[in-house]
Enzyme design. Structure first.
Site, PDB file in Angstrom:
ATOM      1  N   GLY A 134      35.991  41.230  73.852  1.00 32.58           N
ATOM      2  CA  GLY A 134      36.117  41.998  72.628  1.00 32.58           C
ATOM      3  C   GLY A 134      35.079  41.732  71.568  1.00 32.58           C
ATOM      4  N   GLY A 176      32.191  42.464  77.979  1.00 33.35           N
ATOM      5  CA  GLY A 176      31.820  43.682  78.684  1.00 33.35           C
ATOM      6  C   GLY A 176      30.830  44.444  77.827  1.00 33.35           C
ATOM      7  N   CYS A 231      33.285  73.392  73.118  1.00 34.81           N
ATOM      8  CA  CYS A 231      34.120  74.264  72.283  1.00 34.81           C
ATOM      9  C   CYS A 231      35.214  73.435  71.620  1.00 34.81           C
ATOM     10  CB  CYS A 231      34.719  75.377  73.131  1.00 34.81           C
ATOM     11  SG  CYS A 231      33.479  76.520  73.762  1.00 34.81           S
TER      12      CYS A 231
END
Length: 463
Positions: free
Chosen positions: A278, A322, A391
């Site tokens: 983290g 990570g 969209c």
């Protein structure tokens, strides 16, 4: 001011959100090394390069949008984490950030372990030659099939997340004649300073067994009672994009307290503790992440101090970076399509990708930097919003940024620090084709994950 509401008035688009860090940069052509990978620069013509290859050549060969990954930077960051923690600890790369066979090979060669959280990630890891005993399996709802595949693959650790999983895995291991090593994921009640959707250790969430409610202690009892399981330690993960170790200090204190309770109740000193990952990266020049060596010293000292106070032997420490490894190593290369100036409001810069290749801005209000990379410019800065081609009004890549006022269709712009969670969370919204991942090294540029094709989409649609 909440981003869920906008102030009234015709000029609200010229006003940045309250508390926003952004100010016009002194040099729009500068590529801040804090947010770009280490081999990124500009050549004599002003074109951005990575690994000595310019982005015009990359766009011509591989198309846009494309994730461009700096292999040298990835390897250097992986090595820095491995060297910072040394032989007395384990570094597991969190594969959920981004995983491919090339990434697994780089990790294996640089001496890192790997954690996975699905059968798919496990399959990629094994296909790329990562030894099973260097893999850990995570997840809050692992299926019986996933658990069995992991046990058969000789996965080193399985991080168990519930009473049901303890019982299920214990039965599978016994049936296969294996004593499976496990950690118990503990919810320690620490809420890291991050977005609520990526803060994972407070009580009201799906992961782990609560420490304060006694569920973690009961999980330990049940794991120790399973003949097919070998309980090695406890695991915690307090959130993502964290810039200081204060939360880890509180988490470690509570985890060590649990280790002491386990010793006192069961006469067992568990030999491992995993503080998760983290740690944050710089998405903008204002972010100030810590270096691996500083993190390693801090976390090791926290665990040593708490164990000394509890009269425990210091367990083997594991961490799980990570994003901190892969995040800064890549940028996303786009071609500008429409530059739409709304007088009195804002300028919208539309690119040939969007939320299908980077959902994080829409999902987390994530902030990014952006730069014109196909040339330099001496034009005045203009405040823009970089948006995609989908969209969806929330199809925003970079919410507020400055780009040169002479930006035009056909220019290439790039968003740095997109190595983590962009390709791994990419979608086919509007049947968009997911971009390739192009690795650049001293040996040149090559595709490590190819661009999707319309044939790929049609192959899955069986009618």
């Amino acid at each position: 001011m909440s981003r869920s509401a906008h102030p009234a008035g015709p000029r609200h688009g010229d006003v940045l959100p309250e508390g926003h860090y952004l100010a016009p940069p002194t040099d729009l052509n500068a590529l801040d090394p804090k947010v770009w990978s280490r081999t990124v620069g500009r050549n004599d013509e002003g074109v951005a390069t990575v690994g000595g290859i310019d982005v015009l050549a990359l766009a011509a060969e591989f198309g846009t949008p494309a994730y461009v990954m700096d292999e040298q930077d990835f390897r250097a960051r992986a090595r820095a984490w491995r060297e910072a923690f040394g032989d007395g600890a384990d570094v597991f790369y969190a594969g959920k950030a981004f995983l491919s066979k090339a990434i697994v090979r780089w990790l294996r060669e640089e001496g890192l372990n790997l954690d996975v959280c699905s059968a798919g990630e496990l399959a990629v890891a094994l296909a790329a030659g990562m030894p099973g005993d260097r893999i850990a399996l995570h997840g809050n709802n692992k299926s019986a099939t996933e658990l069995e595949e992991a046990v058969k693959a000789g996965v080193g650790h399985i991080v168990v997340d519930s009473y049901r999983e303890i019982e299920l895995l214990g039965g599978i291991a016994e049936r296969l004649g294996v004593r499976q090593q496990v950690l118990i994921r503990v919810t320690v009640g620490v809420e890291a300073h991050t977005h609520e959707f990526i803060a994972t250790a407070h009580e009201d969430q799906k992961f782990g067994l609560s420490l304060s409610g006694g569920a973690a202690a009961e999980g330990v009892r049940r794991a120790l009672a399973q003949p097919g399981l070998e309980l090695r330690g406890i695991h915690s993960h307090i959130g993502s994009q964290i810039f200081d170790t204060a939360g880890f200090e509180v988490a470690a204190r509570r985890l060590v307290g649990l280790l002491a309770e386990i010793r006192d109740e069961h006469g067992v000193e568990l030999p491992e503790i995993d503080l998760g990952g983290g740690l944050g990266i710089a998405y903008t020049s204002e972010d100030d992440p810590k270096q691996p060596a500083e993190i390693a010293v801090s976390l090791a000292e926290i665990v040593r101090r708490e164990c000394a106070a509890a009269g425990l032997a210091v367990p083997r420490l594991s961490v799980e970076p990570g994003r901190a490894i892969v995040g800064p190593t890549a940028f996303t290369l786009y071609e500008v399509g429409t530059v739409k100036q709304l007088p009195g409001l804002r300028t919208y810069v539309s690119v040939d990708g969007g939320m299908s290749d980077n959902i994080r801005t829409a999902l987390y209000d994530a902030e990014y930097s952006v730069a014109l990379v196909s040339r330099t410019s001496e034009a005045e800065p203009m405040l823009v919003r970089v948006v995609g081609k989908h969209c969806e009004s929330g199809d925003i890549v970079v919410r507020d940024a400055f780009l040169p006022a002479d930006l035009a269709p056909g220019d290439l712009i790039a968003v740095p620090a997109t190595g983590a969670y962009c390709r791994s969370m990419a979608s086919n919204y509007n049947h968009a084709l997911r971009p390739p991942v192009v690795a650049v090294s001293e040996d040149g540029a090559r595709v490590i994950v190819r661009r999707e094709t319309e044939e790929d989409l049609l192959r899955l649609d069986i009618g």
